[in-house]
Design a protein around this motif. Structure first.
Motif: not given
Length: 262
Positions: A43-46, A52-53, A70-71, A213-217
């Protein structure tokens, strides 16, 4: 007078630009062991790839997901139940320690599998948790996910069915809890998720599951971050404008006083 007015305008713009740059949005992933998985890194990568940073993931736990920058922070506590969180007040402690602007919540699988809790008890626990979030931040942006499916070959049928029953309730529950000030965005991570090919153990996501999941979020998180940042800019911009105007007026009065005494 003209020089002072120009200086006041410059000071106003300078202060405003500094304030508007300070818009980091705190995001807390919250739940049980599924929240600790590496969909957070995806998700962070997306988010970063889309520009969005200005976000900071927060929590008392740290993960081990790979990748640069990665956080790892989160509040995904393995084996935890929503009903226990509500009863014990765990969330209030974490909210105080790392106050978020956005909560990404996926919680309830263990209430079904381990606690065998009735749906109404779980929904009542959700009520408590949402109230705690809003007590900490009246404008909390809440991203509320339903639960991932279970592989019936690895888990009891009553657990498989229990997840489906709770998800059906969540689909109605989450939107009803949304308010204008503190919206609740429902995310359907159940749909399109394969409990066999998208998990490591019939429950927790593997690489393919993490990506789904990352795509959904992704879009709900983008929206929440932008809402918080925009609100903060407007509020701080108003404050800076007011302060700068008062300072400029005071300078003009002082200059006028000096001129009258010459």
């Amino acid at each position: 007078m003209v020089k002072l007015a120009a200086f006041g305008a410059f000071a106003l713009l300078s202060l405003a630009s500094q304030v508007l740059a300070q818009t980091t949005v705190k995001v807390m992933p919250f739940g049980a062991s599924i929240v600790s998985k590496c969909w957070r890194a995806n998700l962070q990568a997306k988010l970063k790839n889309s520009g969005i940073k200005n976000f900071d993931f927060v929590g008392s736990l740290s993960g081990t997901c790979g990748g640069n920058g990665v956080d790892q922070d989160h509040e995904g506590h393995s084996g935890s139940l929503a009903t226990d969180y509500a009863k014990n007040g765990n969330l209030t402690v974490w909210l105080d320690k790392n106050p978020p602007d956005v909560v990404i919540m996926l919680l309830g699988t263990n209430d079904v599998l381990l606690g065998k809790k009735p749906v109404n008890d779980i929904l009542a626990a959700y009520d408590v948790l949402l109230s705690q979030m809003r007590a900490k931040n009246a404008k909390m942006q809440i991203i509320f996910s339903n639960l991932l499916p279970l592989d019936p070959a690895r888990w009891p049928q009553d657990g498989v069915n229990g997840i489906k029953t709770l998800n059906s309730a969540i689909a109605t529950y989450a939107p009803r809890k949304s308010t204008a000030q503190s919206p609740v965005t429902f995310v359907d991570n159940f749909a399109g998720f394969d409990a066999v090919s998208d998990t490591t153990d019939g429950e927790h996501p593997n690489d393919a599951g993490n990506e789904k999941m990352a795509k959904k979020f992704f879009q709900p998180t983008v929206n929440a971050v932008q809402v918080v940042a925009r609100s903060r800019k407007l509020l701080k911009g108003k404050r800076v404008t007011s302060v700068a105007r008062r300072e400029a007026m005071a300078n003009e009065v002082n200059e006028g006083t000096k001129e009258s005494t010459v």
